[in-house]
Design an enzyme around this catalytic site. Structure first.
Site, PDB file in Angstrom:
ATOM      1  N   TYR A   1      -9.718  36.772  17.349  1.00  0.00           N
ATOM      2  CA  TYR A   1     -11.361  36.802  17.370  1.00  0.00           C
ATOM      3  C   TYR A   1     -12.934  35.808  17.550  1.00  0.00           C
ATOM      4  CZ  TYR A   1     -11.599  35.488  12.544  1.00  0.00           C
ATOM      5  OH  TYR A   1     -11.761  34.320  11.295  1.00  0.00           O
TER       6      TYR A   1
ATOM      7  N   LYS B   1      -8.087  30.554  17.095  1.00  0.00           N
ATOM      8  CA  LYS B   1      -8.418  31.611  16.013  1.00  0.00           C
ATOM      9  C   LYS B   1      -8.433  33.120  15.749  1.00  0.00           C
ATOM     10  CE  LYS B   1     -13.318  33.115  14.555  1.00  0.00           C
ATOM     11  NZ  LYS B   1     -13.434  32.501  13.457  1.00  0.00           N
TER      12      LYS B   1
ATOM     13  N   GLU C   1     -11.902  22.067   5.324  1.00  0.00           N
ATOM     14  CA  GLU C   1     -12.151  23.308   5.636  1.00  0.00           C
ATOM     15  C   GLU C   1     -12.399  24.613   5.284  1.00  0.00           C
ATOM     16  OE1 GLU C   1     -11.775  25.165   9.376  1.00  0.00           O
ATOM     17  OE2 GLU C   1      -9.636  25.416   9.454  1.00  0.00           O
TER      18      GLU C   1
ATOM     19  N   LEU D   1     -10.187  24.099  13.075  1.00  0.00           N
ATOM     20  CA  LEU D   1     -10.794  24.960  12.944  1.00  0.00           C
ATOM     21  C   LEU D   1     -12.119  24.427  14.373  1.00  0.00           C
ATOM     22  CD1 LEU D   1     -11.059  27.987  14.855  1.00  0.00           C
ATOM     23  CD2 LEU D   1     -13.111  28.808  13.696  1.00  0.00           C
TER      24      LEU D   1
HETATM   25  N1  PMP Z   1     -13.085  27.217  10.366  1.00  0.00           N
HETATM   26  C1  PMP Z   1     -12.479  28.383   9.420  1.00  0.00           C
HETATM   27  C2  PMP Z   1     -11.167  28.851   9.112  1.00  0.00           C
HETATM   28  C3  PMP Z   1     -13.310  29.757  10.185  1.00  0.00           C
HETATM   29  O1  PMP Z   1     -12.919  31.128   9.512  1.00  0.00           O
HETATM   30  C4  PMP Z   1     -14.742  29.295  10.234  1.00  0.00           C
HETATM   31  C5  PMP Z   1     -15.375  30.724  11.035  1.00  0.00           C
HETATM   32  N2  PMP Z   1     -15.209  31.845  12.017  1.00  0.00           N
HETATM   33  C6  PMP Z   1     -15.151  28.285  10.699  1.00  0.00           C
HETATM   34  C7  PMP Z   1     -14.396  27.740  10.467  1.00  0.00           C
HETATM   35  C8  PMP Z   1     -16.730  27.999  11.518  1.00  0.00           C
HETATM   36  O2  PMP Z   1     -16.654  28.279  12.685  1.00  0.00           O
HETATM   37  P1  PMP Z   1     -17.973  28.869  13.797  1.00  0.00           P
HETATM   38  O3  PMP Z   1     -18.268  27.552  13.551  1.00  0.00           O
HETATM   39  O4  PMP Z   1     -18.049  28.769  14.862  1.00  0.00           O
HETATM   40  O5  PMP Z   1     -18.317  30.067  12.662  1.00  0.00           O
END
Ligand code: PMP
Length: 287
Positions: free
Chosen positions: A33, A149, A182, A207
């Site tokens: 996603y 993701k 994270e 991620l």
């Molecule tokens: N880490 C994880 C585990 C996440 O779910 C997200 C949110 N999608 C992020 C980091 C941040 O990613 P982004 O800046 O692309 O929203």
């Protein structure tokens, strides 16, 4: 105003939107996603989100459900049909519908595509940023491929629920070596006493957040230095500032970690300036 969802080629009433019970996303979390911020009528950092979606699909050998060039049009259409000016657009692709077998389904099985959009209140987000959020720490218990993701988010669900029950808004996964990986749905950052931004390298184990990537551009514009390295919970607790980043939170100040205040317990000024500059630096695609 009824919400509209896009499901496998059709725009349908959100309340009635559905996928098959043997969709592999439903049965195996066999899907990926993206969540993009919508701000002032623009989809933020769409090309970077599409590139990451492409990477996630490639890593899992899932085909594009529609051509890559058409997806932005569908996303824009869903945003417009739902009259979202500020909020988010959500894209989910799964390996499709097939009789429940672990093996990949037969060649020619069409991947499923769902696109939804939701309004958010920018004033509420601004208010949250003014007070900052609290995080707790939990041991890392996710699989090794969190760089993809994937919709398989059960550890994240459990960690974030634990945070909520502790009066916090985010949970940080902490590695066996004691470093912060994270958040359940965000990347983690600290700012040292010298004003240097520190965030963990994204080559492995986290991620690669799109907001994280764009914040590198924001930092460059503001003349701020970034170090990509691991940091411990203790270092975060002693930092000048702490924040998280994600498409829905941008740079969001963290004012407490496991109940201990960060600095004076108020959002730090560098985080606030990153947050302010973000929209100008980010790529904006009209919805
Ligand atoms: N880490 C994880 C585990 C996440 O779910 C997200 C949110 N999608 C992020 C980091 C941040 O990613 P982004 O800046 O692309 O929203």
């Amino acid at each position: 105003m009824p919400r509209i969802a896009y499901v496998n080629g059709r725009y349908v009433a959100h309340a009635e939107a559905s996928v098959h019970i043997e969709d592999r996303g439903y049965q195996f979390a066999d899907g990926v996603y993206e969540v993009c911020e919508v701000a002032r009528g623009f989809i933020v950092d769409m090309p970077r989100h599409l590139a990451r979606l492409n990477r996630s699909l490639t890593e899992l050998s899932i085909d594009w459900p529609i051509t890559r060039g058409v997806l932005p049009l569908v996303m824009g259409e869903v945003v417009r049909r739902n009259h979202v000016v500020d909020g988010l657009v959500y894209v989910q692709v799964t390996r499709g519908v097939a009789s429940r077998e672990f093996f990949f389904p037969p060649a020619g099985t069409k991947p499923s595509l769902v696109v939804t959009a939701k309004k958010a209140d920018p004033a509420a987000a601004a208010k949250r940023a003014e007070s900052g959020i609290r995080v707790i720490t939990v041991p890392e218990n996710r699989w090794d491929r969190v760089d993809i993701k994937s919709v398989g988010l059960l550890p994240n669900v459990l960690a974030k629920q634990k945070a909520k029950e502790a009066g916090a808004q985010e949970a940080w996964f902490v590695d066996v070596d004691g470093t912060v990986k994270e958040g359940g749905s965000s990347n983690a950052w600290i700012i040292t006493r010298d004003g240097v931004l520190v965030t963990r390298p994204a080559e492995h184990g986290i991620l690669r957040g799109i907001t994280r990537t764009t914040l590198f551009d924001v930092a460059a514009k503001l003349g701020l230095k970034i170090e990509e390295r691991g940091f411990s919970v203790a270092e975060a607790k002693a930092a000048r500032e702490v924040f998280i980043s994600s498409a829905t939170t941008i740079a969001m100040p963290v004012v407490a970690i496991d109940g201990a205040p960060v600095a004076n317990g108020h959002p730090g000024s560098i985080t606030v300036s990153l947050r302010r500059a973000f929209f100008d630096v980010a790529e904006k695609s009209p919805a």
